[in-house]
Scaffold this motif. Structure first.
Motif, short mmCIF file in Angstrom:
data_model
loop_
_atom_site.label_atom_id
_atom_site.label_comp_id
_atom_site.label_asym_id
_atom_site.label_seq_id
_atom_site.Cartn_x
_atom_site.Cartn_y
_atom_site.Cartn_z
N GLY A 208 0.91 -1.15 0.07
CA GLY A 208 -0.02 -0.17 -0.07
C GLY A 208 0.75 1.30 -0.05
N ASP A 209 0.66 2.21 -1.01
CA ASP A 209 1.37 3.36 -1.00
C ASP A 209 1.12 4.47 -0.09
N GLU A 210 -0.29 3.98 0.65
CA GLU A 210 -0.80 5.12 1.75
C GLU A 210 -0.25 4.78 3.05
N LEU A 211 0.56 3.60 3.29
CA LEU A 211 1.22 3.13 4.59
C LEU A 211 2.53 3.74 4.85
N VAL A 212 2.48 4.22 6.19
CA VAL A 212 3.75 4.95 6.66
C VAL A 212 3.94 4.25 7.92
N MET A 213 5.23 4.22 8.51
CA MET A 213 5.58 3.81 10.05
C MET A 213 5.51 4.72 10.94
N PRO A 214 5.09 4.46 11.97
CA PRO A 214 4.94 5.28 13.07
C PRO A 214 6.45 5.75 13.54
N LYS A 223 0.97 13.10 5.08
CA LYS A 223 0.29 13.32 3.53
C LYS A 223 -1.20 13.10 3.52
N PRO A 224 -1.76 13.88 2.67
CA PRO A 224 -3.42 13.41 2.62
C PRO A 224 -3.52 12.03 2.09
N GLY A 225 -4.43 11.48 2.77
CA GLY A 225 -4.62 10.04 2.34
C GLY A 225 -3.57 8.79 2.98
N ALA A 226 -2.68 9.52 3.73
CA ALA A 226 -1.40 8.34 4.33
C ALA A 226 -2.10 7.74 5.78
N ILE A 227 -1.59 6.76 6.04
CA ILE A 227 -1.96 6.09 7.45
C ILE A 227 -1.01 5.41 8.07
N ASP A 254 2.63 -0.06 -4.10
CA ASP A 254 1.37 -0.86 -5.10
C ASP A 254 1.60 -0.80 -6.49
N ARG A 255 2.71 -1.61 -6.90
CA ARG A 255 3.27 -1.89 -8.18
C ARG A 255 3.20 -3.39 -8.55
N LEU A 256 2.54 -3.86 -9.48
CA LEU A 256 2.73 -5.42 -9.98
C LEU A 256 4.26 -5.83 -9.95
N GLU A 257 5.15 -5.18 -10.29
CA GLU A 257 6.54 -5.70 -10.54
C GLU A 257 7.35 -5.83 -8.87
N ALA A 258 6.98 -4.68 -8.13
CA ALA A 258 7.38 -4.62 -6.96
C ALA A 258 6.67 -5.82 -6.08
N SER A 276 -0.68 -8.45 4.05
CA SER A 276 -1.84 -7.90 4.20
C SER A 276 -1.94 -6.41 3.31
N GLY A 277 -3.26 -6.28 2.85
CA GLY A 277 -3.55 -5.48 1.80
C GLY A 277 -3.39 -6.12 0.34
N GLY A 278 -4.09 -5.63 -0.54
CA GLY A 278 -3.70 -5.59 -2.10
C GLY A 278 -4.39 -7.05 -2.70
N VAL A 279 -5.55 -7.61 -1.89
CA VAL A 279 -6.15 -8.75 -2.29
C VAL A 279 -7.49 -8.51 -2.76
N SER A 280 -7.93 -7.37 -2.64
CA SER A 280 -9.34 -7.00 -3.19
C SER A 280 -9.17 -7.05 -4.66
N VAL A 281 -10.31 -6.11 -5.39
CA VAL A 281 -10.53 -6.29 -6.91
C VAL A 281 -10.08 -4.86 -7.56
N GLY A 282 -9.40 -4.06 -6.75
CA GLY A 282 -9.23 -2.78 -7.25
C GLY A 282 -7.96 -2.75 -8.18
N GLU A 283 -7.97 -1.56 -8.73
CA GLU A 283 -6.84 -1.74 -9.97
C GLU A 283 -5.31 -1.61 -9.26
N GLU A 284 -5.19 -1.35 -8.09
CA GLU A 284 -4.07 -1.30 -7.24
C GLU A 284 -3.83 -2.39 -6.39
N ASP A 285 -4.59 -3.42 -6.66
CA ASP A 285 -4.60 -4.62 -5.81
C ASP A 285 -3.83 -5.60 -6.53
N HIS A 286 -2.65 -5.89 -6.35
CA HIS A 286 -1.62 -6.70 -7.29
C HIS A 286 -1.55 -8.29 -6.70
N ILE A 287 -1.78 -8.25 -5.61
CA ILE A 287 -1.36 -9.62 -4.75
C ILE A 287 -1.97 -10.78 -5.64
#
Length: 429
Positions: A208-214, A223-227, A254-258, A276-287
């Motif tokens: 997930g590109d939205e993920l950052v570490m405490p 940043k907006p949208g970050a969690i 969130d990149r297929l090659e990565a 965890s993450g990336g297992v749904s059906v969105g365009e950025e779900d590459h698992i």
């Protein structure tokens, strides 16, 4: 004029029905062949490990009939009369040899302490609170005496030889998950080391590109949208509580090659890849496409709430499990599906989730087609209270609650209905 034929309208393919949880779990566990390796560890260090051998006792526990009380060993027949007075002929302390004990003479008693062997002829122990020690006298009957105030029953307060463990019996079976009591039992029959299943090696990462570490980004600098990546913390902890060796591969973009590169790295030297993450059906779900590019996907999407986007497959010699990105979905699917899978990899005999019946102290009018796991808390009256917000993103529900309510598909709940409660205490260990 002939009318032109109507252009056919393409019908999208029907979605496959979601697999019921029980069927999905059976399928998942069928893939979980117990790891063949075992290792020897000190019994002191075996808490939480899975036993890889049957433990057979070479001795009786206790080794001889002994007293479970401080008091007096007697012949019950000598104390049938109220306030019988007996001569104290022996003194038996814990640790003395049971070999060559003197028989208890009629009309006499042996002063005895907890754990001491029962002298031949004695068939009961009277606790010292039911006796009165008398001063010795001169002449006939000199020496200490005891008055027995309560008539004993034959066999009372005597622990029989082998009543806990009989020599030659299997005390703990292979597949037992060891805890404090079982470790004490193993020690009681002389085992200072135990053969246990080796630890499961798990590679863990989040997508997930939205993920950052405490600690890496301050809240005011988000940043907006970050969690913050909360899943990484509880998943790693849950794995470690199950005795796994965890390789934390961090956050994957969130990149297929990565995603393909991370899965390829994770498959080397690990028994299980957990994401965890990336297992749904969105365009950025590459698992899903990434797993299929490297191996096979055997299971995808289950009829549970929260946690529908769950995936299982293989990459090389490693199992793959993909969890949803929403924190409660990830937390619940780990407890319900991943935990029994890991226990089975360790060869554990009992992996099933255990529930107890309890009354609901709330109303749930929203029946769902999927099997629901609601976050609840047991109150002082023994009933279950419901957390107000059951959203899959509200992790406070899992902190406030002390368990899950396992609600079948299509069921509403009225106040007072008996429901199935799964305590966290049975799952978080």
């Amino acid at each position: 004029m002939n009318a032109s034929p109507a252009t056919p309208v393409s019908t999208p393919p029907a979605r496959a029905a979601l697999k019921p949880l029980d069927a999905a779990l059976d399928e998942l566990l069928a893939y979980a062949t117990a790891l063949p390796d075992a290792e020897s560890v000190l019994t002191f260090d075996a808490d939480g490990r899975v036993l890889a051998q049957d433990l057979t006792s070479s001795l009786n526990v206790p080794a001889h009939d002994n007293s479970s009380m401080d008091g007096y060993a007697v012949r019950a027949a000598d104390c049938a009369d109220a306030a019988a007075v007996l001569q104290v002929s022996q003194r038996m302390a814990a640790g003395i040899s049971a070999n060559g004990l003197l028989p208890l003479a009629p009309q006499s008693a042996a002063r005895i302490f907890t754990g001491a062997p029962i002298p031949p002829g004695a068939d009961a122990v009277v606790m010292q609170e039911d006796c009165v020690a008398l001063e010795g006298t001169t002449g006939e009957g000199a020496g200490p005496r005891v008055q027995v105030k309560v008539a004993p029953q034959p066999g009372q307060w005597i622990r029989r030889r082998g009543e806990d463990v009989a020599a030659g019996s299997v005390v703990l079976q292979r597949g037992e998950r060891l805890g404090p009591a079982s470790l004490g039992l193993a020690a009681s029959i002389g085992f200072d080391r135990l053969q246990v299943a080796r630890r499961v090696r798990v590679a863990l990462f989040s997508t997930g590109d939205e993920l950052v570490m405490p600690g890496e980004v301050l809240p005011q600098d988000m940043k907006p949208g970050a969690i913050y990546n909360s899943n990484r913390f509880f998943l790693r902890t849950l794995l470690q509580r199950l005795g796994c060796v965890v390789t934390d591969l961090g956050i994957v973009p969130d990149r297929l090659e990565a995603t393909i590169a991370a899965l390829k790295t994770a498959s080397d030297g690990h028994d299980l890849i957990l994401t965890s993450g990336g297992v749904s059906v969105g365009e950025e779900d590459h698992i899903k496409p990434a797993v299929r590019a490297l191996g096979e996907l055997n299971l995808w999407q289950i009829a549970i709430k929260p946690g529908k986007p769950f995936a299982y497959g293989h990459i090389g010699g490693a199992h793959f499990i993909g969890l949803p990105g929403n924190p409660v979905s990830s937390f619940v699917t780990f407890l319900v599906l991943v935990r029994p899978f890991i226990l089975k990899l360790q060869g554990a005999r009992e992996v099933a989730m255990k529930s107890i019946a309890a009354p609901a102290h709330f109303t749930w009018a929203r029946a769902d087609k999927r099997r629901e796991f609601l976050r609840v808390r047991q109150n002082a009256a023994g009933g279950l209270d419901l957390f107000d917000n059951q959203s899959s993103g509200v992790l406070t529900s899992a902190v406030w609650g002390d368990g899950l309510l396992d609600n079948p598909p299509g069921r509403t709940i009225a106040h007072g209905d008996m429901v199935q409660f799964v305590p966290f205490s049975s799952l978080l260990c």
